[in-house]
Design a protein around this motif. Sequence first.
Motif, PDB file in Angstrom:
ATOM      1  N   THR A   1     -11.317 -16.701  49.436  1.00 39.26           N
ATOM      2  CA  THR A   1     -11.216 -17.640  49.434  1.00 39.26           C
ATOM      3  C   THR A   1     -11.738 -18.757  49.949  1.00 39.26           C
ATOM      4  OG1 THR A   1      -9.154 -17.908  50.043  1.00 39.26           O
ATOM      5  CG2 THR A   1      -8.880 -17.659  47.696  1.00 39.26           C
ATOM      6  N   GLU A   2     -12.023 -19.890  49.521  1.00 47.36           N
ATOM      7  CA  GLU A   2     -12.810 -20.643  50.643  1.00 47.36           C
ATOM      8  C   GLU A   2     -11.710 -22.205  50.632  1.00 47.36           C
ATOM      9  OE1 GLU A   2     -17.165 -22.970  52.118  1.00 47.36           O
ATOM     10  OE2 GLU A   2     -17.010 -20.672  50.583  1.00 47.36           O
ATOM     11  N   ALA A   3     -11.089 -22.364  52.020  1.00 49.18           N
ATOM     12  CA  ALA A   3      -9.976 -23.704  51.549  1.00 49.18           C
ATOM     13  C   ALA A   3     -10.158 -24.214  52.820  1.00 49.18           C
ATOM     14  CB  ALA A   3      -8.595 -22.847  50.834  1.00 49.18           C
ATOM     15  N   THR A   4      -8.865 -25.673  53.125  1.00 46.61           N
ATOM     16  CA  THR A   4      -8.483 -25.933  53.974  1.00 46.61           C
ATOM     17  C   THR A   4      -7.204 -25.341  54.220  1.00 46.61           C
ATOM     18  OG1 THR A   4     -10.192 -27.504  53.853  1.00 46.61           O
ATOM     19  CG2 THR A   4      -8.214 -28.120  54.902  1.00 46.61           C
ATOM     20  N   VAL A   5      -6.710 -25.107  55.232  1.00 43.85           N
ATOM     21  CA  VAL A   5      -4.644 -25.138  55.580  1.00 43.85           C
ATOM     22  C   VAL A   5      -4.719 -25.929  56.932  1.00 43.85           C
ATOM     23  CG1 VAL A   5      -5.291 -22.470  54.746  1.00 43.85           C
ATOM     24  CG2 VAL A   5      -5.621 -22.471  56.684  1.00 43.85           C
ATOM     25  N   SER A   6      -3.700 -26.017  56.354  1.00 42.29           N
ATOM     26  CA  SER A   6      -2.527 -26.834  56.846  1.00 42.29           C
ATOM     27  C   SER A   6      -1.748 -26.584  58.030  1.00 42.29           C
ATOM     28  CB  SER A   6      -2.223 -27.851  56.931  1.00 42.29           C
ATOM     29  OG  SER A   6      -3.043 -29.102  56.030  1.00 42.29           O
ATOM     30  N   LEU A   7      -2.180 -26.409  59.910  1.00 40.12           N
ATOM     31  CA  LEU A   7      -1.690 -25.739  60.478  1.00 40.12           C
ATOM     32  C   LEU A   7      -0.680 -26.832  60.669  1.00 40.12           C
ATOM     33  CD1 LEU A   7      -1.110 -22.838  61.967  1.00 40.12           C
ATOM     34  CD2 LEU A   7      -3.243 -23.657  63.508  1.00 40.12           C
ATOM     35  N   PRO A   8       0.583 -26.507  61.619  1.00 36.81           N
ATOM     36  CA  PRO A   8       1.658 -27.741  61.602  1.00 36.81           C
ATOM     37  C   PRO A   8       2.519 -27.057  63.142  1.00 36.81           C
ATOM     38  CG  PRO A   8       2.881 -26.192  59.922  1.00 36.81           C
ATOM     39  CD  PRO A   8       1.181 -25.621  60.200  1.00 36.81           C
ATOM     40  N   LEU A   9       1.690 -27.899  64.000  1.00 35.44           N
ATOM     41  CA  LEU A   9       2.032 -27.672  65.017  1.00 35.44           C
ATOM     42  C   LEU A   9       3.182 -28.370  65.752  1.00 35.44           C
ATOM     43  CD1 LEU A   9      -1.236 -27.195  65.954  1.00 35.44           C
ATOM     44  CD2 LEU A   9       0.267 -25.091  66.146  1.00 35.44           C
ATOM     45  N   GLU A  10       3.620 -28.019  67.091  1.00 34.66           N
ATOM     46  CA  GLU A  10       4.590 -28.970  67.889  1.00 34.66           C
ATOM     47  C   GLU A  10       4.118 -28.843  69.489  1.00 34.66           C
ATOM     48  OE1 GLU A  10       8.502 -29.347  68.047  1.00 34.66           O
ATOM     49  OE2 GLU A  10       8.933 -28.238  69.719  1.00 34.66           O
ATOM     50  N   ALA A  11       3.971 -29.190  69.597  1.00 33.67           N
ATOM     51  CA  ALA A  11       2.728 -29.637  70.894  1.00 33.67           C
ATOM     52  C   ALA A  11       4.412 -30.310  72.062  1.00 33.67           C
ATOM     53  CB  ALA A  11       2.084 -30.282  71.161  1.00 33.67           C
ATOM     54  N   ARG A  12       4.040 -29.727  73.684  1.00 35.77           N
ATOM     55  CA  ARG A  12       4.651 -30.203  74.267  1.00 35.77           C
ATOM     56  C   ARG A  12       4.334 -30.421  75.490  1.00 35.77           C
ATOM     57  NH1 ARG A  12       7.581 -28.646  79.190  1.00 35.77           N
ATOM     58  NH2 ARG A  12       7.571 -26.283  78.079  1.00 35.77           N
ATOM     59  N   PHE A  13       3.531 -31.765  75.872  1.00 33.68           N
ATOM     60  CA  PHE A  13       2.564 -32.156  76.884  1.00 33.68           C
ATOM     61  C   PHE A  13       3.499 -31.739  78.346  1.00 33.68           C
ATOM     62  CE2 PHE A  13       1.287 -33.949  73.240  1.00 33.68           C
ATOM     63  CZ  PHE A  13      -0.184 -33.537  72.850  1.00 33.68           C
ATOM     64  N   THR A  14       2.925 -31.311  78.357  1.00 36.34           N
ATOM     65  CA  THR A  14       3.861 -30.650  80.863  1.00 36.34           C
ATOM     66  C   THR A  14       3.193 -32.062  81.421  1.00 36.34           C
ATOM     67  OG1 THR A  14       2.169 -29.111  80.983  1.00 36.34           O
ATOM     68  CG2 THR A  14       3.933 -27.920  79.900  1.00 36.34           C
ATOM     69  N   ARG A  15       1.861 -32.019  81.402  1.00 34.61           N
ATOM     70  CA  ARG A  15       1.637 -32.945  82.193  1.00 34.61           C
ATOM     71  C   ARG A  15       1.753 -34.718  81.562  1.00 34.61           C
ATOM     72  NH1 ARG A  15      -2.934 -31.008  85.009  1.00 34.61           N
ATOM     73  NH2 ARG A  15      -4.144 -30.912  82.897  1.00 34.61           N
ATOM     74  N   PRO A  16       2.690 -35.616  80.884  1.00 35.73           N
ATOM     75  CA  PRO A  16       2.345 -36.829  80.865  1.00 35.73           C
ATOM     76  C   PRO A  16       1.510 -37.954  81.159  1.00 35.73           C
ATOM     77  CG  PRO A  16       4.688 -36.216  80.675  1.00 35.73           C
ATOM     78  CD  PRO A  16       3.514 -34.893  81.481  1.00 35.73           C
ATOM     79  N   LEU A  17       1.557 -37.688  82.784  1.00 33.08           N
ATOM     80  CA  LEU A  17       0.572 -38.835  83.021  1.00 33.08           C
ATOM     81  C   LEU A  17      -1.186 -38.059  82.724  1.00 33.08           C
ATOM     82  CD1 LEU A  17       2.761 -39.072  86.598  1.00 33.08           C
ATOM     83  CD2 LEU A  17       2.385 -40.252  84.420  1.00 33.08           C
ATOM     84  N   ALA A  18      -1.248 -36.960  82.818  1.00 34.15           N
ATOM     85  CA  ALA A  18      -2.650 -36.273  82.364  1.00 34.15           C
ATOM     86  C   ALA A  18      -2.883 -36.892  81.401  1.00 34.15           C
ATOM     87  CB  ALA A  18      -2.639 -34.807  82.916  1.00 34.15           C
ATOM     88  N   LEU A  19      -2.087 -37.016  80.312  1.00 33.51           N
ATOM     89  CA  LEU A  19      -2.015 -37.475  78.536  1.00 33.51           C
ATOM     90  C   LEU A  19      -2.237 -38.462  78.529  1.00 33.51           C
ATOM     91  CD1 LEU A  19      -1.930 -36.639  75.727  1.00 33.51           C
ATOM     92  CD2 LEU A  19       0.302 -37.056  75.990  1.00 33.51           C
TER      93      LEU A  19
END
Length: 166
Positions: free
Chosen positions: A96-114
């Motif tokens: 197949t050739e398709a688009t799949v969605s990858l659900p992630l939870e991100a925890r940013f460890t340096r909020p000030l850098a974000l």
Amino acid sequence: MKMKRILILLASVLLLASCSPSANPVIKGYRLQQVGGLSFGAEGVTAQLTLDLDVENPSGARYTLESLEAILYKGFETSPFANLVMQEPICIEPRTEATVSLPLEARFTRPLALLGGGFNTDLSAYTADIDLTIRKGSFKKRITKERVPLDELGNLLGQNDKNGKE
């Protein structure tokens, strides 16, 4: 006599199958589809991310990305930028050739850098320490690697990893 012929036929089929080239899935493109569920807490900033992957699987095997955990670094910085955890398995169907969605939870460890530098959606701007489990048909493989460029992560789907844990 019949059993001998059946065994010769089976051996011939297995020999031909082992000579055929093995095609592995390829990630042709990716997009950060959605960012939501932003939360500020004592452990940092968390968010729900959805990454859309354009994949092609020319092989006859079904691939399932069962688990993915990563420590994300911006460029070649030594302190982590974020921790990522996949929320649910994704499947890549055979041929197949398709688009799949990858659900992630991100925890940013340096909020000030974000806040200061923002979140760059170009995956080539990041490296990661990864721990992932892939199932190919009935075979399961666990891969752990350090400082993998994120835009090369898709290449791990079909690799026979000698450094990772099986």
